[in-house]
Scaffold this active site. Structure first.
Site, PDB file in Angstrom:
ATOM      1  N   ASP A 177      20.355 -26.109-186.504  1.00  0.00           N
ATOM      2  CA  ASP A 177      19.504 -26.398-187.660  1.00  0.00           C
ATOM      3  C   ASP A 177      19.914 -25.629-188.914  1.00  0.00           C
ATOM      4  OD1 ASP A 177      17.863 -28.190-186.285  1.00  0.00           O
ATOM      5  OD2 ASP A 177      16.602 -26.587-185.516  1.00  0.00           O
TER       6      ASP A 177
ATOM      7  N   GLY B 264      16.591 -31.672-186.998  1.00  0.00           N
ATOM      8  CA  GLY B 264      16.159 -30.949-188.189  1.00  0.00           C
ATOM      9  C   GLY B 264      14.665 -31.085-188.373  1.00  0.00           C
TER      10      GLY B 264
ATOM     11  N   GLU C  33      14.751 -35.828-188.176  1.00  0.00           N
ATOM     12  CA  GLU C  33      13.596 -36.016-187.298  1.00  0.00           C
ATOM     13  C   GLU C  33      12.321 -35.430-187.902  1.00  0.00           C
ATOM     14  OE1 GLU C  33      14.270 -33.866-183.662  1.00  0.00           O
ATOM     15  OE2 GLU C  33      14.559 -31.945-184.694  1.00  0.00           O
TER      16      GLU C  33
ATOM     17  N   LEU D 128      24.058 -35.696-178.190  1.00  0.00           N
ATOM     18  CA  LEU D 128      25.462 -35.960-178.496  1.00  0.00           C
ATOM     19  C   LEU D 128      25.944 -35.092-179.650  1.00  0.00           C
ATOM     20  CD1 LEU D 128      25.471 -39.864-178.271  1.00  0.00           C
ATOM     21  CD2 LEU D 128      26.106 -38.215-176.503  1.00  0.00           C
ATOM     22  N   GLN D 129      25.084 -34.882-180.652  1.00  0.00           N
ATOM     23  CA  GLN D 129      25.499 -34.139-181.840  1.00  0.00           C
ATOM     24  C   GLN D 129      25.727 -32.664-181.553  1.00  0.00           C
ATOM     25  OE1 GLN D 129      22.055 -34.150-184.747  1.00  0.00           O
ATOM     26  NE2 GLN D 129      20.992 -34.881-182.925  1.00  0.00           N
TER      27      GLN D 129
ATOM     28  N   THR E  84      22.207 -21.646-184.177  1.00  0.00           N
ATOM     29  CA  THR E  84      21.277 -22.760-184.281  1.00  0.00           C
ATOM     30  C   THR E  84      21.913 -23.898-185.055  1.00  0.00           C
ATOM     31  OG1 THR E  84      19.142 -23.556-185.152  1.00  0.00           O
ATOM     32  CG2 THR E  84      20.140 -21.696-186.302  1.00  0.00           C
TER      33      THR E  84
END
Length: 419
Positions: free
Chosen positions: A144, A191, A247, A298-299, A142
């Site tokens: 995150d 996130g 986010e 993109l990340q 993940t």
């Protein structure tokens, strides 16, 4: 011990290195041909198991499997689908057993994050609840970085590297134009509840390359007046400022700044769009010219700039999953154990799935600076090794030469199943 086939699937948002975990699973399984026969991949995650949409990974060459190590996204397709409890939807579990029996599957490898860990835990319980022998191993993934117990999560290190690099590069751009143009750049990153990715933006500033960066974490309630004061001070001192916003940032009312009332397949708020909200706060409060950007896919797809640490750890998790399975383990997840920061050393550990599923690991308070807008030294020491090293993919005609698998379908043996 009789040879059994295995099921492997990818779940949730994909990453730059989830296919490296797939390579770890598939290459290691091939080394244990005495215990594992064919590895069937589920097309689009657990949905592939329920609908008997299986892929024969034996049809792929060793070279193609090896190429997964440097190919981003999900080679077999992913999904956002969470199994309900046995009591709520017994038919799905009975269907899984039908599929597993029909294809002689005794191993289940599920590659994903928190919700995927929950699915894997439920599947692992099939042995006791419905009498079908099955070993289920969760392969962590993940961006995150919010799975518990494991020191970090495969996928995160590469996203962190991308955000740190992008924040530094964008800040150089803004600094060069600030005299007559943009003075504030806002970068939105993923996130929902945990600010690990946003924290990575803080790495863009270092003693030898100081950059004014304001970070907005989900763990810190957004205070507009304090935020504007921080931005104003930086702009007056440096001439410009960069803002990295997660986010999942919430206001004092407890609502996401970017919540538009939409929900995803898991029932979570569909976030996105906090960057323009924050940018407009800067414009209305300080009258400064701004630009904003959203890293979005993109990340998590940026394999060209992946962290070597992350690639190595992702592969190791897939490899360990198979080794744990053939050793007889069930309902567990391989983990990354940090042994030291400098030099950075890590090893492979193990966690019980019951301690992983539905648990989120937030940013520790001591990782956030006292004013709530930056990272502490301890956070920097945690993050820095995770973005270390480059592991570039091969290039062809100026572009990364990623592999596309054949994904040969396995003939179906059972009747159609609606989900």
């Amino acid at each position: 011990m009789a040879t059994k086939n295995a099921f492997y699937a990818q779940s949730g948002g994909v990453t730059a290195v989830i296919n490296a975990s797939a390579a770890g699973v598939l290459e290691t399984a091939r080394q244990h041909a005495d215990k594992i026969g064919t590895v069937y991949a589920g097309r689009n995650g657990i949905i592939g198991a329920l609908t008997e949409d299986l892929i024969d990974t034996n049809a792929e060459s060793a070279a193609a499997i090896a190429a997964l190590r440097y190919t981003p996204s999900g080679a077999f397709g992913s999904c956002r689908y969470k199994l309900k409890s046995l009591e709520q939807n017994r038919r799905e579990y009975e269907r899984l057993i039908e599929i597993f029996k029909a294809h002689n599957i005794g191993y289940f490898f599920y590659n994903g994050g928190g919700d995927s860990a929950d699915t894997c835990l439920k599947v692992s319980q099939l042995s006791s609840t419905l009498g079908y022998p099955l070993q289920a191993i969760h392969v962590p993934k993940t961006v995150d970085n919010d799975l518990p117990i494991t020191d970090c999560c495969p996928g995160f290190g590469s996203v962190a590297k991308y955000i740190a690099v992008s924040t530094r590069e964008a800040s150089f751009d803004v600094a060069s134009m600030a005299k007559t143009s943009t003075k504030v750049f806002v970068l939105e990153v993923m996130g929902r509840h945990a600010g690990w990715i946003a924290a990575a933006g803080g790495l863009a500033s270092s003693p030898d390359c100081e950059i004014p960066i304001v970070i907005l974490f989900p763990e810190v309630t957004f205070d507009k007046e304090k935020f504007l004061a921080k931005v104003d001070r930086y702009v007056k001192e440096y001439g410009y400022c960069s803002v990295v916003v997660s986010e999942g940032v919430k206001g004092a009312d407890g609502n996401f700044l970017s919540d538009q009332g939409l929900r995803d397949a898991f029932g979570h708020a569909q976030l996105g769009g906090v960057a323009p909200v924050v940018a407009n706060i800067v414009k209305d409060g300080l009258g400064l010219k701004y630009h904003w950007g959203v890293a979005d896919y993109l990340q998590r797809a940026a394999r060209h700039i992946a962290s070597k640490t992350d690639v190595d750890q992702a592969y190791a998790m897939g490899k360990a999953a198979v080794e744990y399975a053939v050793a007889g383990h069930n309902s567990i997840m391989p983990t990354i154990v940090r042994e030291s920061n400098a030099p950075y050393k890590w090893s492979v550990g193990m966690a019980q799935l019951s301690n992983v599923a539905n648990v989120e690991k937030m940013m520790p308070a001591e990782y956030i600076s006292e004013d709530g807008f930056g990272i502490s030294q301890s956070c920097r020491e945690y993050l820095a090794p995770l973005i270390e090293g480059e592991d570039y993919p091969p290039y062809k005609n100026g572009l990364p030469d990623y592999v596309r698998l054949k994904n040969v379908a396995v003939p179906k043996k059972l009747s159609e199943f609606k989900i």
